[in-house]
Design an enzyme around this catalytic site. Structure first.
Site, PDB file in Angstrom:
ATOM      1  CB  CYS A   2     -11.926 -40.935 -37.647  1.00  0.00           C
ATOM      2  SG  CYS A   2     -10.217 -40.616 -37.215  1.00  0.00           S
ATOM      3  NE  ARG A  27     -16.219 -38.891 -41.446  1.00  0.00           N
ATOM      4  CZ  ARG A  27     -16.696 -37.661 -41.498  1.00  0.00           C
ATOM      5  NH1 ARG A  27     -17.527 -37.328 -42.441  1.00  0.00           N
ATOM      6  NH2 ARG A  27     -16.338 -36.767 -40.610  1.00  0.00           N
ATOM      7  CD1 TRP A  76      -6.534 -39.285 -43.180  1.00  0.00           C
ATOM      8  CD2 TRP A  76      -6.180 -37.876 -41.476  1.00  0.00           C
ATOM      9  NE1 TRP A  76      -5.634 -38.341 -43.593  1.00  0.00           N
ATOM     10  CE2 TRP A  76      -5.394 -37.462 -42.583  1.00  0.00           C
ATOM     11  CE3 TRP A  76      -6.100 -37.135 -40.292  1.00  0.00           C
ATOM     12  CZ2 TRP A  76      -4.563 -36.339 -42.537  1.00  0.00           C
ATOM     13  CZ3 TRP A  76      -5.273 -36.030 -40.249  1.00  0.00           C
ATOM     14  CH2 TRP A  76      -4.520 -35.635 -41.362  1.00  0.00           C
ATOM     15  CG  ASN A 102     -13.727 -37.334 -36.633  1.00  0.00           C
ATOM     16  OD1 ASN A 102     -12.577 -37.233 -37.041  1.00  0.00           O
ATOM     17  ND2 ASN A 102     -14.737 -36.651 -37.154  1.00  0.00           N
ATOM     18  N   GLY A 103     -11.402 -36.487 -34.322  1.00  0.00           N
ATOM     19  CA  GLY A 103     -11.007 -35.167 -33.846  1.00  0.00           C
ATOM     20  C   GLY A 103      -9.677 -35.242 -33.127  1.00  0.00           C
ATOM     21  CD  GLU A 512     -10.394 -28.207 -58.093  1.00  0.00           C
ATOM     22  OE1 GLU A 512      -9.820 -27.645 -57.150  1.00  0.00           O
ATOM     23  OE2 GLU A 512     -11.038 -29.266 -57.943  1.00  0.00           O
ATOM     24  CE  LYS A 516     -10.715 -32.368 -57.876  1.00  0.00           C
ATOM     25  NZ  LYS A 516     -10.295 -31.590 -56.720  1.00  0.00           N
ATOM     26  CD  GLU A 519      -7.535 -34.143 -54.366  1.00  0.00           C
ATOM     27  OE1 GLU A 519      -7.767 -34.409 -53.181  1.00  0.00           O
ATOM     28  OE2 GLU A 519      -8.284 -33.411 -55.049  1.00  0.00           O
ATOM     29  CG  HIS A 535       6.844 -11.884 -62.950  1.00  0.00           C
ATOM     30  ND1 HIS A 535       7.508 -10.704 -63.167  1.00  0.00           N
ATOM     31  CD2 HIS A 535       5.683 -11.789 -63.633  1.00  0.00           C
ATOM     32  CE1 HIS A 535       6.767  -9.913 -63.936  1.00  0.00           C
ATOM     33  NE2 HIS A 535       5.644 -10.559 -64.228  1.00  0.00           N
ATOM     34  CE  LYS A 638     -15.789 -35.722 -50.617  1.00  0.00           C
ATOM     35  NZ  LYS A 638     -15.283 -35.167 -51.878  1.00  0.00           N
TER      36      LYS A 638
HETATM   37  C1  AGP Z   1     -10.149 -31.556 -53.015  1.00  0.00           C
HETATM   38  O1  AGP Z   1     -10.382 -32.496 -53.977  1.00  0.00           O
HETATM   39  C2  AGP Z   1     -10.384 -31.973 -51.614  1.00  0.00           C
HETATM   40  N1  AGP Z   1     -11.518 -32.759 -51.443  1.00  0.00           N
HETATM   41  C3  AGP Z   1     -10.208 -30.839 -50.606  1.00  0.00           C
HETATM   42  O2  AGP Z   1      -9.345 -29.868 -51.085  1.00  0.00           O
HETATM   43  C4  AGP Z   1     -11.520 -30.166 -50.117  1.00  0.00           C
HETATM   44  O3  AGP Z   1     -12.054 -29.366 -51.114  1.00  0.00           O
HETATM   45  C5  AGP Z   1     -11.208 -29.350 -48.848  1.00  0.00           C
HETATM   46  O4  AGP Z   1     -10.670 -30.197 -47.880  1.00  0.00           O
HETATM   47  C6  AGP Z   1     -12.428 -28.649 -48.313  1.00  0.00           C
HETATM   48  O5  AGP Z   1     -13.424 -29.563 -47.971  1.00  0.00           O
HETATM   49  P1  AGP Z   1     -14.908 -29.085 -47.708  1.00  0.00           P
HETATM   50  O6  AGP Z   1     -15.440 -28.561 -48.994  1.00  0.00           O
HETATM   51  O7  AGP Z   1     -15.624 -30.305 -47.229  1.00  0.00           O
HETATM   52  O8  AGP Z   1     -14.846 -28.010 -46.660  1.00  0.00           O
END
Ligand code: AGP
Length: 643
Positions: A2, A27, A76, A102-103, A512, A516, A519, A535, A638
């Site tokens: 959040c 966030r 969130w 937040n949390g 990666e 991408k 998500e 395999h 994020k």
């Molecule tokens: C990927 O695009 C995401 N943003 C996510 O996987 C991110 O890398 C992960 O949550 C870790 O975040 P951080 O680097 O802030 O620890």
């Protein structure tokens, strides 16, 4: 997860809060809400959905709340769905207290049961609401006793004037402290009280909270981006601390009430860095910023005589010489950066290096001791899984080096040393430029380890350094010629799935690329080591399936290159549409690539710094072609500050 902002000063709090929330919306964007202290009352408005819904509701309301003290929240969802009723702020039975959070408060169920037994009426499904009601009770208890007033200088409870106001604020802070001591889990909390218009109180445990200090005003926020337009003077709030913000300054105490010093710092970037700068999406802007971001990560770390300087580390060269094993812990994209680092660290240093998802690390009881170096990679510096892995490693006496993009965040503070990636703020939920910064920082650590341990000769390090310094220009070159990937992505908007294959450092790049695409475009996407395909995963290949292959350089590692050429043929033979990322001059792959995307030639271990770029663009463009919001993909946030 959040986003939180609290404000006290001379400006309209509603405007400050909304502007802050716009910058914090990355966030979490399930709902948003504000509360403003207005003439002995509290005006609260909350709406499910993105911040725009709240702004619309405010625009439609007859009067917008005027006042210079307020809080704002973008959510969130964890406990309770994204509804108006579960949106923050939450209030107590009397409507005097408003709380944002937040949390996760892990003991909320027992606390809620106790409150309900005592006659409190809780109206949401959230864990947060218990805090407002606990504070209502604790404040009544504190008000009924003289202790806190005496602590504030002996002022009486109800006397007029500033002394009484200070005593009241002190009582609120003391009551809040008592509440925090009863909470388990992770939390940033910010509170305002209708009867205490001279104070905003915040607290943090395992969740981010920074303070901005301006002239006659103060800000409490999850991230400096929320107040960067007003002040670049920030103060770090430590673990289990409470901050009382007033117009004339802030006071920080621990949960026991002892006064503590916050660490002041200057934010090195300004508001324009957190704007879109003419791009329709932050993600597009951040992709384009990669040459500069990479250069910033490297700047000042490579000394004139080609020695690697880790200028922000608090571990000695001897500590690095004593290392006999390396663990890398991280999540998501940062984990992929760690996988790339493993190839470099093991190759250069001959030290064993394990890479582990931070969320799994501490639960499997890894073998750690004083000679273990744990590298924690995190853009935000707040990812709770990574933070917990750091704490576990330090409890086991391992030394922890953080690679982080966010100054003043928790993970660097909890680590023995830190290497900042200095990529500037990253607002798009998908990591792009910070991935490059993380890979570069890991390469620096690998070279540094090899240098101090004497495993690489000085001239060898110098050669790598020279090549590394050339990488920002090669990143720029790659981006300048990336249009074919954009065009291709637009034609694949209706694809059902995409597979990504790679070998060696191309394998984490494939992972990666798949992450991408998942998500951003909500598509089934998988990354595999190309050799693993036979395999099992090859059964997924069907006529027309797009398969992206990250080809290694044919120079130097031709055995690897010839293997991947075979793998391309295998998927082609089964009807796959092959999209090959290959370096300039690699003519061998040409006959097998339906679509060939070129990247500049680089040293093998540096290749991810260019091969990742087409995959970022591919995912972004494909998601846009599907009409999706690439900055705020569904269900994501994020910064993941819950486990
Ligand atoms: C990927 O695009 C995401 N943003 C996510 O996987 C991110 O890398 C992960 O949550 C870790 O975040 P951080 O680097 O802030 O620890």
């Amino acid at each position: 997860m959040c986003g939180i902002i609290g404000y006290i000063g001379g400006q309209p709090a509603l405007e400050v809060a909304l502007a802050g929330l716009r910058r914090l919306e990355y966030r979490g964007y399930d709902s948003a809400g504000v509360a403003v202290v207005v003439d002995g009352g509290l005006r609260t408005l909350r709406r499910a959905g993105k911040l725009a819904n709240l702004e619309k509701a405010l625009a439609e309301s007859e009067t917008s709340p005027q006042g210079t003290v307020g809080i704002g929240h973008t959510r969130w969802a964890t406990h309770g769905g994204p509804t108006d009723g579960n949106a923050h702020p939450h209030t107590d039975c009397t409507g005097a207290i408003a709380v944002i959070h937040n949390g996760i408060i892990e003991n909320f169920a027992s606390l809620r049961a106790g409150l309900e037994r005592d006659g409190h009426e809780l109206v949401s499904e959230t864990d947060t609401e218990v805090v407002a009601h606990l504070l209502e009770d604790e404040l009544a208890t504190v008000n009924a006793s003289d202790g806190p007033a005496a602590a504030a200088g002996g002022a009486g409870a109800a006397g007029p004037g500033e002394e009484a106001a200070a005593a009241g604020a002190s009582r609120l802070t003391e009551a809040f402290r008592r509440v925090c001591r009863r909470l388990e889990g992770a939390f940033t909390l910010v509170v305002v009280h209708r009867d205490h218009p001279d104070v905003v109180v915040g607290a943090r445990r395992n969740s981010p909270l920074v303070v901005g200090v301006g002239a006659g005003e103060a800000f409490l926020a999850s991230d400096v981006a929320a107040f960067i337009a007003h002040t670049r003077s920030a103060v770090e709030i430590g673990q289990d601390q409470i901050v009382e913000a007033r117009r004339d300054g802030v006071t920080i105490t621990d949960f026991a009430g002892n006064q503590v010093e916050g660490r002041p710092y200057h934010v090195g970037w300004d508001a324009s860095a957190a704007e879109k700068g003419g791009h329709p999406y932050f993600m597009l802007k951040e992709i384009s910023e990669q040459p500069a971001a990479l250069a910033d990560t490297l700047r000042g770390r490579l000394s004139g005589d080609a020695e690697i300087v880790l200028d922000e580390e608090r571990l000695s060269a001897q500590d690095f010489r004593d290392v006999d094993k390396v663990f890398i812990v991280a999540c998501g994209t940062a984990y992929h950066a760690g996988l790339i680092a493993k190839y470099a660290i093991e190759h250069w240093t001959r030290l064993p290096c394990e890479v582990e998802m931070a969320s799994e690390f501490r639960y499997r009881d890894p073998v750690l001791d004083r000679s273990t170096l744990v590298i924690a990679i995190s853009q935000s510096g707040e990812t709770l899984d990574t933070l917990m892995a750091v704490k576990h490693a330090r409890e086991q006496k391992a030394r922890v080096l953080a690679i982080c993009n966010t100054n003043g965040s928790t993970i660097p503070r909890e680590s023995d040393a830190v290497l900042y990636t200095r990529c500037g703020p990253e607002v798009g939920v998908a990591s792009t430029k910070t991935f490059l910064g993380q890979v570069a920082a890991c390469l620096l650590v690998g070279l540094y380890l090899a240098q101090v341990r004497g495993v690489l000769y000085g001239d060898e390090v110098a050669r790598y350094v020279e090549k590394l310094q050339a990488m920002p220009a090669l990143v720029g070159e790659t981006l300048a010629t990336i249009e074919p990937m954009r065009a291709l992505a637009r034609t694949l908007a209706d694809a059902r799935a995409v597979l990504f294959l790679g070998r060696h450092v191309g394998y984490p790049v494939a992972l990666e690329g798949a992450l991408k695409l998942k998500e951003l475009a909500y598509m089934h996407a998988e990354g595999f080591p190309a050799g693993e395909l036979k395999h099992g995963p090859i059964a997924l290949v069907e006529q027309g399936l797009p398969v992206v292959i990250v080809a290694p350089s044919p120079r130097g590692r031709s055995h690897l290159h010839s293997k991947i050429v075979s793998n391309i043929q295998e998927v082609r033979a089964r009807g796959a549409r092959t999209i090959v990322i290959a370096e300039e001059g690699d003519t061998v792959v040409e006959p097998y690539a339906e679509h060939l995307i070129r990247v500049p030639a680089t040293p093998t271990l540096f290749a991810p710094l260019v091969t990742t770029l087409p995959l970022q663009v591919f995912a972004c463009e494909l998601a846009l072609a599907r009409g999706l919001d690439v900055d705020q993909p569904r269900n994501l946030a994020k910064s993941v500050t819950v486990e």
